[in-house]
Motif scaffolding. Structure first.
Motif, PDB file in Angstrom:
ATOM      1  N   ARG A  89      43.974  19.729  41.954  1.00 51.25           N
ATOM      2  CA  ARG A  89      44.287  19.682  43.378  1.00 51.25           C
ATOM      3  C   ARG A  89      44.845  21.011  43.884  1.00 51.25           C
ATOM      4  NH1 ARG A  89      43.618  14.713  45.288  1.00 51.25           N
ATOM      5  NH2 ARG A  89      44.699  15.230  47.236  1.00 51.25           N
ATOM      6  N   VAL A  90      44.286  22.110  43.388  1.00 53.33           N
ATOM      7  CA  VAL A  90      44.675  23.436  43.855  1.00 53.33           C
ATOM      8  C   VAL A  90      43.964  23.700  45.182  1.00 53.33           C
ATOM      9  CG1 VAL A  90      44.692  25.899  43.344  1.00 53.33           C
ATOM     10  CG2 VAL A  90      44.970  24.238  41.490  1.00 53.33           C
ATOM     11  N   PRO A  91      44.679  24.047  46.246  1.00 51.02           N
ATOM     12  CA  PRO A  91      44.037  24.346  47.534  1.00 51.02           C
ATOM     13  C   PRO A  91      43.052  25.508  47.407  1.00 51.02           C
ATOM     14  CG  PRO A  91      46.398  24.041  47.829  1.00 51.02           C
ATOM     15  CD  PRO A  91      46.149  24.089  46.343  1.00 51.02           C
ATOM     16  N   ASN A  92      42.162  25.606  48.386  1.00 49.36           N
ATOM     17  CA  ASN A  92      41.061  26.562  48.291  1.00 49.36           C
ATOM     18  C   ASN A  92      41.511  28.012  48.146  1.00 49.36           C
ATOM     19  OD1 ASN A  92      39.052  24.617  48.431  1.00 49.36           O
ATOM     20  ND2 ASN A  92      38.921  24.690  50.662  1.00 49.36           N
ATOM     21  N   LYS A  93      42.451  28.452  48.994  1.00 50.05           N
ATOM     22  CA  LYS A  93      42.848  29.862  48.932  1.00 50.05           C
ATOM     23  C   LYS A  93      43.514  30.213  47.598  1.00 50.05           C
ATOM     24  CE  LYS A  93      45.645  33.477  51.063  1.00 50.05           C
ATOM     25  NZ  LYS A  93      46.579  33.854  52.156  1.00 50.05           N
ATOM     26  N   PRO A  94      44.534  29.464  47.120  1.00 48.39           N
ATOM     27  CA  PRO A  94      45.100  29.788  45.807  1.00 48.39           C
ATOM     28  C   PRO A  94      44.062  29.733  44.684  1.00 48.39           C
ATOM     29  CG  PRO A  94      46.557  28.303  46.999  1.00 48.39           C
ATOM     30  CD  PRO A  94      45.290  28.385  47.785  1.00 48.39           C
ATOM     31  N   ALA A  95      43.141  28.760  44.765  1.00 49.82           N
ATOM     32  CA  ALA A  95      42.091  28.672  43.747  1.00 49.82           C
ATOM     33  C   ALA A  95      41.236  29.934  43.752  1.00 49.82           C
ATOM     34  CB  ALA A  95      41.222  27.438  43.998  1.00 49.82           C
ATOM     35  N   PHE A  96      40.909  30.421  44.935  1.00 49.10           N
ATOM     36  CA  PHE A  96      40.108  31.637  45.061  1.00 49.10           C
ATOM     37  C   PHE A  96      40.848  32.827  44.450  1.00 49.10           C
ATOM     38  CE2 PHE A  96      38.226  35.175  47.523  1.00 49.10           C
ATOM     39  CZ  PHE A  96      36.884  34.920  47.312  1.00 49.10           C
ATOM     40  N   LEU A  97      42.138  32.925  44.704  1.00 51.39           N
ATOM     41  CA  LEU A  97      42.926  34.034  44.171  1.00 51.39           C
ATOM     42  C   LEU A  97      43.049  33.960  42.654  1.00 51.39           C
ATOM     43  CD1 LEU A  97      45.746  34.227  46.876  1.00 51.39           C
ATOM     44  CD2 LEU A  97      43.838  35.812  46.552  1.00 51.39           C
ATOM     45  N   TRP A  98      43.247  32.761  42.104  1.00 50.16           N
ATOM     46  CA  TRP A  98      43.306  32.611  40.647  1.00 50.16           C
ATOM     47  C   TRP A  98      41.994  33.066  39.999  1.00 50.16           C
ATOM     48  CZ3 TRP A  98      47.249  32.265  37.573  1.00 50.16           C
ATOM     49  CH2 TRP A  98      48.435  31.685  38.005  1.00 50.16           C
ATOM     50  N   LEU A  99      40.891  32.704  40.622  1.00 48.63           N
ATOM     51  CA  LEU A  99      39.594  33.080  40.065  1.00 48.63           C
ATOM     52  C   LEU A  99      39.349  34.579  40.170  1.00 48.63           C
ATOM     53  CD1 LEU A  99      37.505  30.068  41.396  1.00 48.63           C
ATOM     54  CD2 LEU A  99      37.954  30.609  38.987  1.00 48.63           C
ATOM     55  N   LEU A 100      39.807  35.198  41.253  1.00 53.01           N
ATOM     56  CA  LEU A 100      39.693  36.653  41.350  1.00 53.01           C
ATOM     57  C   LEU A 100      40.527  37.333  40.264  1.00 53.01           C
ATOM     58  CD1 LEU A 100      39.762  37.489  45.181  1.00 53.01           C
ATOM     59  CD2 LEU A 100      37.877  37.853  43.578  1.00 53.01           C
ATOM     60  N   GLY A 101      41.707  36.766  39.961  1.00 53.42           N
ATOM     61  CA  GLY A 101      42.519  37.312  38.875  1.00 53.42           C
ATOM     62  C   GLY A 101      41.810  37.224  37.534  1.00 53.42           C
ATOM     63  N   LEU A 102      41.131  36.104  37.300  1.00 55.36           N
ATOM     64  CA  LEU A 102      40.361  35.965  36.070  1.00 55.36           C
ATOM     65  C   LEU A 102      39.227  36.977  36.022  1.00 55.36           C
ATOM     66  CD1 LEU A 102      39.780  34.354  33.464  1.00 55.36           C
ATOM     67  CD2 LEU A 102      38.383  32.795  34.848  1.00 55.36           C
ATOM     68  N   PHE A 103      38.634  37.263  37.178  1.00 55.22           N
ATOM     69  CA  PHE A 103      37.564  38.258  37.221  1.00 55.22           C
ATOM     70  C   PHE A 103      38.089  39.638  36.834  1.00 55.22           C
ATOM     71  CE2 PHE A 103      34.580  41.223  39.048  1.00 55.22           C
ATOM     72  CZ  PHE A 103      33.351  40.626  38.813  1.00 55.22           C
ATOM     73  N   VAL A 104      39.297  39.956  37.264  1.00 58.30           N
ATOM     74  CA  VAL A 104      39.897  41.238  36.890  1.00 58.30           C
ATOM     75  C   VAL A 104      40.044  41.321  35.373  1.00 58.30           C
ATOM     76  CG1 VAL A 104      41.986  42.651  37.021  1.00 58.30           C
ATOM     77  CG2 VAL A 104      41.077  41.575  39.087  1.00 58.30           C
ATOM     78  N   ILE A 105      40.479  40.234  34.739  1.00 57.61           N
ATOM     79  CA  ILE A 105      40.622  40.222  33.274  1.00 57.61           C
ATOM     80  C   ILE A 105      39.276  40.480  32.603  1.00 57.61           C
ATOM     81  CG2 ILE A 105      41.176  38.769  31.289  1.00 57.61           C
ATOM     82  CD1 ILE A 105      43.269  37.386  33.047  1.00 57.61           C
ATOM     83  N   GLY A 106      38.246  39.788  33.063  1.00 58.69           N
ATOM     84  CA  GLY A 106      36.916  40.003  32.491  1.00 58.69           C
ATOM     85  C   GLY A 106      36.432  41.424  32.694  1.00 58.69           C
ATOM     86  N   SER A 107      36.765  42.005  33.841  1.00 54.84           N
ATOM     87  CA  SER A 107      36.358  43.381  34.122  1.00 54.84           C
ATOM     88  C   SER A 107      37.053  44.375  33.195  1.00 54.84           C
ATOM     89  CB  SER A 107      36.661  43.723  35.587  1.00 54.84           C
ATOM     90  OG  SER A 107      35.939  42.871  36.462  1.00 54.84           O
ATOM     91  N   VAL A 108      38.315  44.106  32.888  1.00 55.28           N
ATOM     92  CA  VAL A 108      39.032  44.968  31.949  1.00 55.28           C
ATOM     93  C   VAL A 108      38.378  44.905  30.573  1.00 55.28           C
ATOM     94  CG1 VAL A 108      41.213  45.297  30.717  1.00 55.28           C
ATOM     95  CG2 VAL A 108      41.227  44.869  33.183  1.00 55.28           C
ATOM     96  N   LEU A 109      37.953  43.715  30.162  1.00 55.90           N
ATOM     97  CA  LEU A 109      37.289  43.572  28.861  1.00 55.90           C
ATOM     98  C   LEU A 109      36.020  44.422  28.793  1.00 55.90           C
ATOM     99  CD1 LEU A 109      37.609  39.724  28.145  1.00 55.90           C
ATOM    100  CD2 LEU A 109      38.829  41.593  27.028  1.00 55.90           C
ATOM    101  N   THR A 110      35.249  44.445  29.878  1.00 54.06           N
ATOM    102  CA  THR A 110      34.022  45.247  29.872  1.00 54.06           C
ATOM    103  C   THR A 110      34.341  46.742  29.849  1.00 54.06           C
ATOM    104  OG1 THR A 110      33.849  45.253  32.298  1.00 54.06           O
ATOM    105  CG2 THR A 110      32.737  43.472  31.108  1.00 54.06           C
ATOM    106  N   ALA A 111      35.420  47.144  30.513  1.00 57.48           N
ATOM    107  CA  ALA A 111      35.762  48.561  30.586  1.00 57.48           C
ATOM    108  C   ALA A 111      36.233  49.118  29.242  1.00 57.48           C
ATOM    109  CB  ALA A 111      36.832  48.798  31.648  1.00 57.48           C
ATOM    110  N   VAL A 112      36.911  48.284  28.452  1.00 49.31           N
ATOM    111  CA  VAL A 112      37.458  48.765  27.170  1.00 49.31           C
ATOM    112  C   VAL A 112      36.575  48.383  25.990  1.00 49.31           C
ATOM    113  CG1 VAL A 112      39.815  48.617  28.070  1.00 49.31           C
ATOM    114  CG2 VAL A 112      38.864  46.693  26.766  1.00 49.31           C
ATOM    115  N   ALA A 113      35.460  47.681  26.253  1.00 56.27           N
ATOM    116  CA  ALA A 113      34.634  47.115  25.181  1.00 56.27           C
ATOM    117  C   ALA A 113      34.256  48.152  24.125  1.00 56.27           C
ATOM    118  CB  ALA A 113      33.367  46.499  25.762  1.00 56.27           C
TER     119      ALA A 113
END
Length: 404
Positions: A89-113
């Motif tokens: 039951r996470v509202p839309n905006k916080p859910a969107f922000l959490w997912l963007l944060g996860l995207f940043v983590i994935g992006s860091v993994l690709t940069a240091v791979a």
């Protein structure tokens, strides 16, 4: 079903004709900025394939699989992430922000791979978060405007997708050639972090009435017309990206163009995307099915011409531009068809994103498979042609209803 629905047109009585673009709030454009960041990351591999192939010691076909892995992350993980957040039951905006944060983590993994395996893992994480972001972002967009303005507002968000090949992907290719591929991936980290901060400040908080629970979201998916629309969408994107994912290798190794022309070709392709999106976005609500039929026909012809004349730089570039005008630019019509079949909902949008990227994954995978099987670098173009023809077949029932 009304005649207007069969034609894919917007009945004047619904109030959806020709809304003014001034009615679209700034927050919709901010959502487009976030989509631009994630889409740039999704497509950038196509422009830096030679560097990644050399860095990891794998074939061009295997580098193409990195696009497929991103797409598969969106296809499978996007709806799962959305369902998980709905269950909490996470509202839309916080859910969107959490997912963007996860995207940043994935992006860091690709940069240091340090290896192909780590790069693949980062691409999957990026895909999962991007799929969820796309579905929830379109839902936020739909809730920010009146129903009669949703089609136009969605086309603004989709402009972030179109601008990625114009600005983001050529920029990452230039950065790769100047500073190396890792700097390109770190650029995505920075871009996404900035987008996250902009969304946090500039997008209004979710309203209680905007919340959709998981049960009603799943109920919205039990719609045959919706799945017919999904199928066509997946085939269109699969056909387009079977060609786009390998264009750099085709132009440099078949047409004999220097690698320095790739950023220029990416920019030209992106401009074609933007022009096509502007035109199709304006008429998508009124002429959905005619746009899809005409666009798929032109796309199939362009792919066949590209394959037959891949060694001719002039003809192949012309065909590539036509693919840019009539490929991914059908997105507004695809979205309009889905929104007509079901109300905007996080799961409806997330599954649409999944189907689209599933088509991307299949097209890119099949193209790479054709290359590795020894059919040459034009194999992805013939794969795309076949998928475009199947897309036309998928519209045959709708076309028959239109004629009747």
């Amino acid at each position: 079903m009304t005649n207007a629905e069969t034609l894919g047109r917007c009945p004047p009585s619904t109030g959806c004709e020709e809304p003014s673009s001034t009615r679209i709030p700034l927050a919709v454009y901010l959502l487009a900025a976030a989509v631009f960041a994630t889409t740039t990351s999704e497509f950038m591999v196509a422009g830096i394939m030679p560097s990644l192939s050399q860095a990891f010691g794998v074939s061009v076909g295997e580098i193409g699989y990195l696009i497929s892995l991103f797409a598969l992350g969106m296809t499978i993980g996007g709806p799962l992430a959305t369902a998980f957040l709905l269950q909490l039951r996470v509202p839309n905006k916080p859910a969107f922000l959490w997912l963007l944060g996860l995207f940043v983590i994935g992006s860091v993994l690709t940069a240091v791979a340090p290896s192909y395996a780590m790069m693949a893992l980062g691409r999957v994480v990026q895909g999962v978060s991007s799929g969820g972001c796309f579905g929830i972002g379109l839902t936020i967009c739909a809730n920010l405007v009146a129903p009669q303005f949703r089609g136009r507002a969605v086309s603004v968000v989709l402009a972030g997708v179109m601008l990625a090949p114009v600005i983001g992907v050529p920029a990452t290719a230039l950065i790769d050639q100047t500073f190396g591929w890792r700097v390109s991936f770190w650029g995505i980290v920075m871009l996404t972090a900035v987008a996250t901060m902009i969304i946090a400040v500039g997008v209004p908080s979710s309203k209680p009435e905007d919340f959709t629970d998981l049960r009603s979201s799943f109920a919205a998916l039990g719609n045959g017309r919706l799945w017919a629309a999904y199928l066509t969408s997946g085939l269109i994107i699969g056909a387009t990206f079977a060609a786009f994912s390998y264009f750099a290798a085709i132009f440099t190794q078949v047409a004999g163009l220097p690698v320095t022309t790739i950023p220029v070709l990416l920019a030209i392709y992106g401009v074609a995307n933007v022009v096509g999106n502007l035109v199709i976005g304006r008429f998508a609500d009124r002429y959905t099915i005619p746009i899809l039929i005409g666009g798929l026909t032109i796309l199939a012809i362009a792919l066949a011409v590209f394959a037959l004349f891949a060694a001719d730089p002039v003809i192949s570039i012309a065909a590539f531009i036509v693919i840019g005008l009539f490929g991914i630019t059908m997105n507004p019509a695809m979205a309009a068809r889905v929104m007509r079949a079901a109300n905007p909902d996080p799961m409806v949008n997330a599954v649409h994103s999944s189907v689209i990227t599933g088509g991307l994954a299949v097209g890119t995978w099949a193209g790479g498979l054709g290359i590795d099987a020894g059919y040459g670098l034009t194999a992805p173009l013939w794969v795309g042609f076949g998928l475009a023809v199947l897309g036309l077949v998928s519209l045959a029932p709708a076309k028959a209803r239109r004629i009747s």
